[in-house]
Design a protein around this motif. Sequence first.
Motif, PDB file in Angstrom:
ATOM      1  N   LEU A   1       0.835  -1.201   0.000  1.00 18.70           N
ATOM      2  CA  LEU A   1       0.000   0.000   0.000  1.00 18.70           C
ATOM      3  C   LEU A   1       0.869   1.250   0.000  1.00 18.70           C
ATOM      4  CD1 LEU A   1      -2.717  -1.163   2.539  1.00 18.70           C
ATOM      5  CD2 LEU A   1      -2.844  -1.160   0.038  1.00 18.70           C
ATOM      6  N   ASP A   2       1.947   1.197   0.787  1.00 14.09           N
ATOM      7  CA  ASP A   2       2.993   2.219   0.754  1.00 14.09           C
ATOM      8  C   ASP A   2       4.228   1.580   1.370  1.00 14.09           C
ATOM      9  OD1 ASP A   2       3.028   2.691   3.655  1.00 14.09           O
ATOM     10  OD2 ASP A   2       1.264   3.963   3.400  1.00 14.09           O
ATOM     11  N   SER A   3       5.288   2.337   1.542  1.00  9.28           N
ATOM     12  CA  SER A   3       6.559   1.750   1.978  1.00  9.28           C
ATOM     13  C   SER A   3       6.514   1.194   3.405  1.00  9.28           C
ATOM     14  CB  SER A   3       7.679   2.770   1.858  1.00  9.28           C
ATOM     15  OG  SER A   3       7.430   3.864   2.728  1.00  9.28           O
ATOM     16  N   ARG A   4       5.452   1.476   4.149  1.00 11.45           N
ATOM     17  CA  ARG A   4       5.368   1.015   5.537  1.00 11.45           C
ATOM     18  C   ARG A   4       4.126   0.170   5.829  1.00 11.45           C
ATOM     19  NH1 ARG A   4       6.253   6.628   8.511  1.00 11.45           N
ATOM     20  NH2 ARG A   4       4.243   5.890   9.251  1.00 11.45           N
ATOM     21  N   HIS A   5       3.292  -0.038   4.804  1.00  9.99           N
ATOM     22  CA  HIS A   5       2.004  -0.694   5.047  1.00  9.99           C
ATOM     23  C   HIS A   5       1.697  -1.680   3.912  1.00  9.99           C
ATOM     24  CE1 HIS A   5      -2.584   0.006   6.015  1.00  9.99           C
ATOM     25  NE2 HIS A   5      -2.179  -1.201   6.358  1.00  9.99           N
ATOM     26  N   GLY A   6       1.413  -2.921   4.279  1.00  9.48           N
ATOM     27  CA  GLY A   6       1.049  -3.945   3.312  1.00  9.48           C
ATOM     28  C   GLY A   6      -0.331  -4.499   3.591  1.00  9.48           C
ATOM     29  N   GLU A   7      -0.916  -5.118   2.575  1.00 13.45           N
ATOM     30  CA  GLU A   7      -2.235  -5.733   2.698  1.00 13.45           C
ATOM     31  C   GLU A   7      -2.172  -7.188   2.265  1.00 13.45           C
ATOM     32  OE1 GLU A   7      -6.814  -5.369   1.005  1.00 13.45           O
ATOM     33  OE2 GLU A   7      -5.284  -4.013   0.219  1.00 13.45           O
ATOM     34  N   ILE A   8      -2.752  -8.060   3.056  1.00 13.87           N
ATOM     35  CA  ILE A   8      -2.856  -9.475   2.713  1.00 13.87           C
ATOM     36  C   ILE A   8      -4.016  -9.648   1.741  1.00 13.87           C
ATOM     37  CG2 ILE A   8      -3.386 -11.772   3.591  1.00 13.87           C
ATOM     38  CD1 ILE A   8      -2.029 -10.856   6.218  1.00 13.87           C
ATOM     39  N   LYS A   9      -3.783 -10.377   0.663  1.00 10.73           N
ATOM     40  CA  LYS A   9      -4.797 -10.643  -0.357  1.00 10.73           C
ATOM     41  C   LYS A   9      -4.782 -12.131  -0.701  1.00 10.73           C
ATOM     42  CE  LYS A   9      -6.853  -7.834  -2.203  1.00 10.73           C
ATOM     43  NZ  LYS A   9      -8.150  -7.243  -1.837  1.00 10.73           N
ATOM     44  N   SER A  10      -5.892 -12.606  -1.199  1.00 15.07           N
ATOM     45  CA  SER A  10      -6.005 -13.924  -1.844  1.00 15.07           C
ATOM     46  C   SER A  10      -5.509 -15.106  -1.030  1.00 15.07           C
ATOM     47  CB  SER A  10      -5.293 -13.894  -3.201  1.00 15.07           C
ATOM     48  OG  SER A  10      -5.888 -12.927  -4.019  1.00 15.07           O
ATOM     49  N   MET A  11      -5.781 -15.099   0.276  1.00 15.95           N
ATOM     50  CA  MET A  11      -5.457 -16.262   1.089  1.00 15.95           C
ATOM     51  C   MET A  11      -6.471 -17.359   0.765  1.00 15.95           C
ATOM     52  SD  MET A  11      -2.894 -15.963   3.364  1.00 15.95           S
ATOM     53  CE  MET A  11      -3.394 -17.104   4.628  1.00 15.95           C
ATOM     54  N   ARG A  12      -5.969 -18.524   0.396  1.00 14.33           N
ATOM     55  CA  ARG A  12      -6.865 -19.629   0.052  1.00 14.33           C
ATOM     56  C   ARG A  12      -6.130 -20.944   0.258  1.00 14.33           C
ATOM     57  NH1 ARG A  12     -12.359 -20.036  -1.022  1.00 14.33           N
ATOM     58  NH2 ARG A  12     -12.742 -22.012  -2.068  1.00 14.33           N
ATOM     59  N   THR A  13      -6.821 -21.909   0.843  1.00 14.86           N
ATOM     60  CA  THR A  13      -6.295 -23.262   0.979  1.00 14.86           C
ATOM     61  C   THR A  13      -7.072 -24.161   0.030  1.00 14.86           C
ATOM     62  OG1 THR A  13      -5.748 -22.902   3.307  1.00 14.86           O
ATOM     63  CG2 THR A  13      -5.929 -25.185   2.582  1.00 14.86           C
ATOM     64  N   SER A  14      -6.363 -25.011  -0.667  1.00 17.47           N
ATOM     65  CA  SER A  14      -6.996 -25.985  -1.546  1.00 17.47           C
ATOM     66  C   SER A  14      -7.908 -26.878  -0.711  1.00 17.47           C
ATOM     67  CB  SER A  14      -5.914 -26.816  -2.224  1.00 17.47           C
ATOM     68  OG  SER A  14      -6.477 -27.895  -2.899  1.00 17.47           O
ATOM     69  N   SER A  15      -9.060 -27.227  -1.258  1.00 14.96           N
ATOM     70  CA  SER A  15     -10.026 -28.031  -0.503  1.00 14.96           C
ATOM     71  C   SER A  15      -9.441 -29.370  -0.052  1.00 14.96           C
ATOM     72  CB  SER A  15     -11.304 -28.244  -1.319  1.00 14.96           C
ATOM     73  OG  SER A  15     -11.011 -28.849  -2.553  1.00 14.96           O
ATOM     74  N   SER A  16      -8.485 -29.901  -0.777  1.00 17.06           N
ATOM     75  CA  SER A  16      -7.872 -31.177  -0.389  1.00 17.06           C
ATOM     76  C   SER A  16      -6.838 -31.019   0.727  1.00 17.06           C
ATOM     77  CB  SER A  16      -7.227 -31.855  -1.600  1.00 17.06           C
ATOM     78  OG  SER A  16      -6.175 -31.056  -2.099  1.00 17.06           O
ATOM     79  N   HIS A  17      -6.551 -29.783   1.123  1.00 17.88           N
ATOM     80  CA  HIS A  17      -5.555 -29.542   2.172  1.00 17.88           C
ATOM     81  C   HIS A  17      -6.121 -28.770   3.365  1.00 17.88           C
ATOM     82  CE1 HIS A  17      -2.740 -30.846  -0.909  1.00 17.88           C
ATOM     83  NE2 HIS A  17      -1.876 -30.995   0.063  1.00 17.88           N
ATOM     84  N   LEU A  18      -7.430 -28.697   3.471  1.00 16.04           N
ATOM     85  CA  LEU A  18      -8.038 -27.987   4.597  1.00 16.04           C
ATOM     86  C   LEU A  18      -7.668 -28.651   5.921  1.00 16.04           C
ATOM     87  CD1 LEU A  18     -11.603 -27.280   3.147  1.00 16.04           C
ATOM     88  CD2 LEU A  18      -9.751 -25.631   3.497  1.00 16.04           C
ATOM     89  N   ARG A  19      -7.511 -27.814   6.949  1.00 15.94           N
ATOM     90  CA  ARG A  19      -7.221 -28.265   8.313  1.00 15.94           C
ATOM     91  C   ARG A  19      -5.897 -29.028   8.424  1.00 15.94           C
ATOM     92  NH1 ARG A  19     -12.308 -27.853   7.414  1.00 15.94           N
ATOM     93  NH2 ARG A  19     -12.705 -29.911   6.580  1.00 15.94           N
TER      94      ARG A  19
END
Length: 163
Positions: free
Chosen positions: A78-96
Amino acid sequence: MFRVTVFEEEIILHIKVDDLTGHQVIELVSEHLHSMTLMSPAESIHALDIERLKKPEITFWSAWDDNELAGCGALKELDSRHGEIKSMRTSSSHLRKGVASKVLQHIIEEAKRRGYQRLSLETGSMTSFEPARKLYESFGFRYCQPFADYTEDPNSVFMTKEL
C-alpha cells in the motif's frame, strides 16, 4: 520450506513466488473468486482476479505439497510502511492441515523483511468467514477501521497488525 504435522502425518510445504500462469494456480484463484460470489454480494467482493494479482505492487505465493497445490496468498504494497494481505486460500484437499497458517506466517515474515510497520486485511463478516477471522486473530491481528480505499461495509471486517 515449512514442515507441517497433521495427525502424525508430516507434509512439507514449499512456498514460492508464483507467476500465476500454472493451471493449478489459475484453478485455485478461480475457485476462490467463485466462492466469494456465493458468500458475499457483488459490491462487497474485494478478491482479485488473475490479472489484478499480476500488478507490480502485488507479490503472489503458491504453497506446494510435492506437486500438489496446497494454498496461496498475496501481499500488496500500500505504501513503503504498510502492506495488505490478499487472496489467502487453501486448496479443498488440504483444509485443516495448517497450510493457511504457514502461508500467513510466510507473508508476515516477508512484510517484516520489507520493513513494513503494519499489515492489514479485509475479510467477510459472515459466519462462513469465521475460520479466517480466527486464524488472523491467532496471529495478533485486531479489528480496525477501513484502510486504504476501503469504506464501511456491513459485509466486511478490517483487521490490522503492527509489525
